[in-house]
Motif scaffolding. Structure first.
Motif, PDB file in Angstrom:
ATOM      1  N   THR A  76       8.761  12.840 -11.509  1.00 21.12           N
ATOM      2  CA  THR A  76       9.462  11.566 -11.608  1.00 21.12           C
ATOM      3  C   THR A  76       8.960  10.605 -10.545  1.00 21.12           C
ATOM      4  N   GLN A  77       8.384  11.170  -9.526  1.00 19.38           N
ATOM      5  CA  GLN A  77       7.948  10.358  -8.396  1.00 19.38           C
ATOM      6  C   GLN A  77       6.455  10.035  -8.403  1.00 19.38           C
ATOM      7  N   VAL A  78       5.724  10.552  -9.383  1.00 20.04           N
ATOM      8  CA  VAL A  78       4.282  10.303  -9.402  1.00 20.04           C
ATOM      9  C   VAL A  78       4.000   8.806  -9.485  1.00 20.04           C
ATOM     10  N   VAL A  79       4.606   8.147 -10.461  1.00 19.80           N
ATOM     11  CA  VAL A  79       4.398   6.710 -10.588  1.00 19.80           C
ATOM     12  C   VAL A  79       4.952   6.009  -9.358  1.00 19.80           C
ATOM     13  N   ASN A  80       6.137   6.428  -8.924  1.00 21.46           N
ATOM     14  CA  ASN A  80       6.748   5.835  -7.742  1.00 21.46           C
ATOM     15  C   ASN A  80       5.828   5.983  -6.530  1.00 21.46           C
ATOM     16  N   THR A  81       5.290   7.160  -6.346  1.00 21.48           N
ATOM     17  CA  THR A  81       4.417   7.417  -5.201  1.00 21.48           C
ATOM     18  C   THR A  81       3.159   6.564  -5.257  1.00 21.48           C
ATOM     19  N   VAL A  82       2.526   6.538  -6.413  1.00 25.33           N
ATOM     20  CA  VAL A  82       1.283   5.777  -6.553  1.00 25.33           C
ATOM     21  C   VAL A  82       1.537   4.290  -6.344  1.00 25.33           C
ATOM     22  N   VAL A  83       2.564   3.766  -7.024  1.00 27.08           N
ATOM     23  CA  VAL A  83       2.847   2.335  -6.920  1.00 27.08           C
ATOM     24  C   VAL A  83       3.309   1.969  -5.511  1.00 27.08           C
ATOM     25  N   SER A  84       4.234   2.751  -4.945  1.00 27.67           N
ATOM     26  CA  SER A  84       4.740   2.404  -3.611  1.00 27.67           C
ATOM     27  C   SER A  84       3.659   2.539  -2.548  1.00 27.67           C
ATOM     28  N   THR A  85       2.808   3.544  -2.666  1.00 31.83           N
ATOM     29  CA  THR A  85       1.731   3.718  -1.691  1.00 31.83           C
ATOM     30  C   THR A  85       0.710   2.589  -1.802  1.00 31.83           C
ATOM     31  N   ALA A  86       0.351   2.237  -3.031  1.00 35.47           N
ATOM     32  CA  ALA A  86      -0.586   1.121  -3.228  1.00 35.47           C
ATOM     33  C   ALA A  86       0.011  -0.188  -2.711  1.00 35.47           C
ATOM     34  N   LEU A  87       1.275  -0.415  -3.033  1.00 38.07           N
ATOM     35  CA  LEU A  87       1.925  -1.636  -2.554  1.00 38.07           C
ATOM     36  C   LEU A  87       2.036  -1.639  -1.028  1.00 38.07           C
ATOM     37  N   LEU A  88       2.339  -0.494  -0.443  1.00 41.71           N
ATOM     38  CA  LEU A  88       2.413  -0.397   1.014  1.00 41.71           C
ATOM     39  C   LEU A  88       1.070  -0.789   1.634  1.00 41.71           C
ATOM     40  N   PHE A  89       0.000  -0.267   1.092  1.00 39.80           N
ATOM     41  CA  PHE A  89      -1.335  -0.603   1.596  1.00 39.80           C
ATOM     42  C   PHE A  89      -1.621  -2.093   1.436  1.00 39.80           C
ATOM     43  N   ILE A  90      -1.351  -2.620   0.248  1.00 45.55           N
ATOM     44  CA  ILE A  90      -1.606  -4.043  -0.019  1.00 45.55           C
ATOM     45  C   ILE A  90      -0.774  -4.937   0.900  1.00 45.55           C
ATOM     46  N   LEU A  91       0.506  -4.598   1.036  1.00 53.41           N
ATOM     47  CA  LEU A  91       1.395  -5.423   1.857  1.00 53.41           C
ATOM     48  C   LEU A  91       1.014  -5.381   3.343  1.00 53.41           C
ATOM     49  N   GLU A  93      -2.044  -4.099   4.794  1.00 52.05           N
ATOM     50  CA  GLU A  93      -3.443  -4.381   5.113  1.00 52.05           C
ATOM     51  C   GLU A  93      -3.928  -5.746   4.618  1.00 52.05           C
ATOM     52  N   MET A  94      -3.450  -6.169   3.460  1.00 52.14           N
ATOM     53  CA  MET A  94      -3.956  -7.413   2.886  1.00 52.14           C
ATOM     54  C   MET A  94      -3.022  -8.606   3.109  1.00 52.14           C
ATOM     55  N   ALA A  95      -1.721  -8.365   2.989  1.00 51.69           N
ATOM     56  CA  ALA A  95      -0.757  -9.454   3.154  1.00 51.69           C
ATOM     57  C   ALA A  95      -0.259  -9.549   4.602  1.00 51.69           C
ATOM     58  N   HIS A  96      -0.642  -8.573   5.428  1.00 51.75           N
ATOM     59  CA  HIS A  96      -0.287  -8.544   6.848  1.00 51.75           C
ATOM     60  C   HIS A  96       1.223  -8.599   7.079  1.00 51.75           C
ATOM     61  N   ILE A  97       1.956  -7.899   6.199  1.00 53.88           N
ATOM     62  CA  ILE A  97       3.396  -7.760   6.362  1.00 53.88           C
ATOM     63  C   ILE A  97       3.643  -6.559   7.266  1.00 53.88           C
ATOM     64  N   SER A  98       4.656  -6.631   8.057  1.00 57.96           N
ATOM     65  CA  SER A  98       4.985  -5.563   9.003  1.00 57.96           C
ATOM     66  C   SER A  98       5.091  -4.219   8.292  1.00 57.96           C
ATOM     67  N   SER A  99       4.529  -3.203   8.899  1.00 60.88           N
ATOM     68  CA  SER A  99       4.607  -1.859   8.315  1.00 60.88           C
ATOM     69  C   SER A  99       6.038  -1.335   8.323  1.00 60.88           C
ATOM     70  N   SER A 100       6.921  -1.962   9.087  1.00 59.23           N
ATOM     71  CA  SER A 100       8.336  -1.586   9.072  1.00 59.23           C
ATOM     72  C   SER A 100       9.076  -2.205   7.889  1.00 59.23           C
TER      73      SER A 100
END
Length: 125
Positions: A76-91, A93-100
Motif C-alpha cells: 500500500t505504501q509503494v506508490v506513497n514511498t515513491v511519490v513522497s520520496t521523489a517529492l521530498l527530493f524535488i522540494l 534539492e530543486m525548490a530549496h524548501i526546508s527539509s523539515s
C-alpha cells in the motif's frame, strides 16, 4: 461531509497520528542523530508504517490482522514511498524548501492514493 465515508474519516485520523509519528521520528533522526534527510525519511517511514498497519486494521477497517495482510501492507505504501520520496527530493534539492517542511507538503499528494490501495489490501485476504 455526509458524503464522506466514515472509513475515510478514520483513515484521516490514523493518517494524522501516523504523520505525527513519522515526523517526530524524522526530526529526531535529522536533528538529534544528525542523519541525512533521506535516511531520516526512510527510518521514519518504516517505523510509522508498522504503527499505521495496526491502527488501520483495528480502528479504520476493523479487520483481523494476519501475517499475510501485514506482509502485503507495505504494498500500500509503494506508490506513497515513491511519490513522497521523489517529492521530498524535488522540494529540498530543486525548490530549496526546508527539509523539515518538505515531508508535510509531500503528504498532501499521497494520502488519497494510499486510502484506496490500503482499503483494497486490508479488506481482502
Amino acid at each position: 461531509m455526509r458524503y464522506i465515508k466514515p472509513e475515510f474519516i478514520k483513515f484521516a485520523i490514523v493518517g494524522c497520528v501516523n504523520t505525527v509519528n513519522y515526523y517526530g521520528i524524522y526530526l529526531l533522526c535529522l536533528h538529534v542523530f544528525h542523519f541525512h534527510y533521506f535516511y531520516a525519511h526512510i527510518i521514519g517511514f518504516i517505523l510509522s508504517m508498522i504503527g499505521s498497519f495496526f491502527l488501520n486494521v483495528y480502528f479504520t477497517y476493523r479487520v483481523k490482522p494476519t501475517w499475510k495482510k501485514f506482509l502485503q501492507f507495505p504494498l500500500t505504501q509503494v506508490v506513497n514511498t515513491v511519490v513522497s520520496t521523489a517529492l521530498l527530493f524535488i522540494l529540498v534539492e530543486m525548490a530549496h524548501i526546508s527539509s523539515s517542511l518538505a515531508p508535510i507538503i509531500a503528504m498532501f499528494f499521497t494520502v488519497p492514493i494510499t486510502f484506496v490501495v490500503t482499503g483494497r489490501i486490508l479488506k481482502t485476504a
